[in-house]
Structure formats: structure tokens, C-alpha cells
Enzyme design. Structure first.
Site, PDB file in Angstrom:
ATOM      1  N   THR A  59      -6.332  -7.676  11.968  1.00 38.13           N
ATOM      2  CA  THR A  59      -7.106  -6.612  11.324  1.00 38.13           C
ATOM      3  C   THR A  59      -6.191  -5.686  10.529  1.00 38.13           C
ATOM      4  OG1 THR A  59      -8.698  -6.713  13.137  1.00 38.13           O
ATOM      5  CG2 THR A  59      -8.817  -4.804  11.706  1.00 38.13           C
ATOM      6  N   CYS A  60      -5.051  -5.337  11.080  1.00 37.86           N
ATOM      7  CA  CYS A  60      -4.111  -4.459  10.375  1.00 37.86           C
ATOM      8  C   CYS A  60      -3.603  -5.140   9.111  1.00 37.86           C
ATOM      9  CB  CYS A  60      -2.940  -4.087  11.274  1.00 37.86           C
ATOM     10  SG  CYS A  60      -3.427  -3.188  12.766  1.00 37.86           S
ATOM     11  N   ALA A  61      -3.242  -6.406   9.223  1.00 39.05           N
ATOM     12  CA  ALA A  61      -2.772  -7.167   8.059  1.00 39.05           C
ATOM     13  C   ALA A  61      -3.868  -7.251   7.001  1.00 39.05           C
ATOM     14  CB  ALA A  61      -2.328  -8.559   8.499  1.00 39.05           C
ATOM     15  N   SER A  63      -6.245  -5.096   6.428  1.00 41.58           N
ATOM     16  CA  SER A  63      -6.427  -3.801   5.759  1.00 41.58           C
ATOM     17  C   SER A  63      -5.355  -3.592   4.693  1.00 41.58           C
ATOM     18  CB  SER A  63      -6.438  -2.647   6.769  1.00 41.58           C
ATOM     19  OG  SER A  63      -5.166  -2.389   7.288  1.00 41.58           O
TER      20      SER A  63
END
Length: 165
Positions: A59-61, A63
Site C-alpha cells: 500500500t505504501c509503495a 501511494s
């Protein structure tokens, strides 16, 4: 203190995001070349602060990839992707992914940014990392939008953040 969840399990942050309409709290963060950068260094530009726990999660990647794509067409706007990842890991990720339109910044040393922005995770398995949040700041340094993503594994509302510019 924000009450958020990690895969449905409740966790808390140390505070609340800055208030819309107020001056953005000052910060000093580390760039991938290990130099320091401060909020005042971006004076005159609109900012999107894309804040997250770690680039090592899907999820961080995602974003960072999404904001990188959007940043290419934004006028007078910088997207700052902020986490407690080491600057080396941030640089490696961006190099491997071909990400060139965002600025990655690290709060690894003392976590002061996370504390002053009220988004350091207080408890649970991700304690001391940043929660997933977006803060938009205008050219005068005023906060115009915030989103504390209620479930850490969910992506932020990109459309709302971009509309706030």
C-alpha cells in the site's frame, strides 16, 4: 489522538493531524543524499505530504507510485513522500521503480516529524512508525487538507488530496 486500525485491530496515534486553516508545523527531514531539508525550503510551492509507515509494504509503495504519476502534471506543487525508512531504502525503491517526480524524505533518526504532526503510531505492531496520512499545504504554509486514513492497509483518497490543491 487518532484511533485507527491495522487489519481491523485498533491502534492509536500520539495526537491529531494539524488543523486545516492553521500554519503547518515546521519540520526538518533527511533527503536521500543525507542532507537536511526543512519546510521553509519549499516556501512558495504547494505541497502534498504523502505520509506512510514503510515503502516495504504494498500500500505504501502504491501511494508513492500514484502520487509520482500525478506529480508529473502538477504546477508549482511538490509531493513529499515521508516515512521512517532509511534514506538509502527510499533511494533504492525510487531507483528500482523509476520514480522521479516525488521527493522522498526520512524521519528515521528521532521521529520528530511524526510527533509534531501527531501521526506517530503509539501502540501495536507498527508502534513508532508513521500512520498513513495526507496533508496538503498551500504556498503560504497553511494546511488546506488532511486525511488520517482510518485503516492503515487502505490507500489514501488521492482525488480529494489533489482537489485540495
Amino acid at each position: 489522538m487518532a484511533k485507527i486500525t491495522l487489519k481491523g485491530n485498533p491502534i492509536k496515534t500520539v495526537g491529531s493531524l494539524p488543523k486545516v486553516g492553521k500554519k503547518a508545523p515546521k519540520f526538518s527531514l533527511i533527503k536521500s543524499d543525507l542532507s537536511k531539508v526543512k519546510l521553509k525550503d519549499f516556501k512558495g510551492s504547494k505541497l502534498i505530504l504523502n505520509i506512510f509507515p514503510s515503502l516495504d509494504t504494498g500500500t505504501c509503495a502504491a501511494s508513492v507510485r500514484n502520487f509520482n504519476k500525478e506529480a508529473a502534471s502538477l504546477e508549482n506543487t511538490k509531493v513529499l513522500c515521508i516515512s521512517r525508512d532509511l534514506p538509502f531504502a527510499q533511494a533504492r525503491f525510487c531507483g528500482a521503480e523509476g520514480i522521479e517526480n516525488v521527493v522522498t524524505l526520512s524521519d528515521f533518526a528521532k521521529g520528530k516529524f511524526g510527533k509534531s504532526y501527531g501521526l506517530t503510531i503509539k501502540d501495536g505492531p507498527l508502534a513508532n512508525l508513521h500512520s498513513r496520512a495526507v496533508v496538503v499545504i498551500n504556498e503560504e504554509g497553511i494546511v488546506t487538507y488532511t486525511e488520517q486514513v482510518p485503516e492503515i492497509v487502505d490507500e489514501p483518497n488521492y482525488e480529494a488530496a489533489l482537489k485540495a490543491l
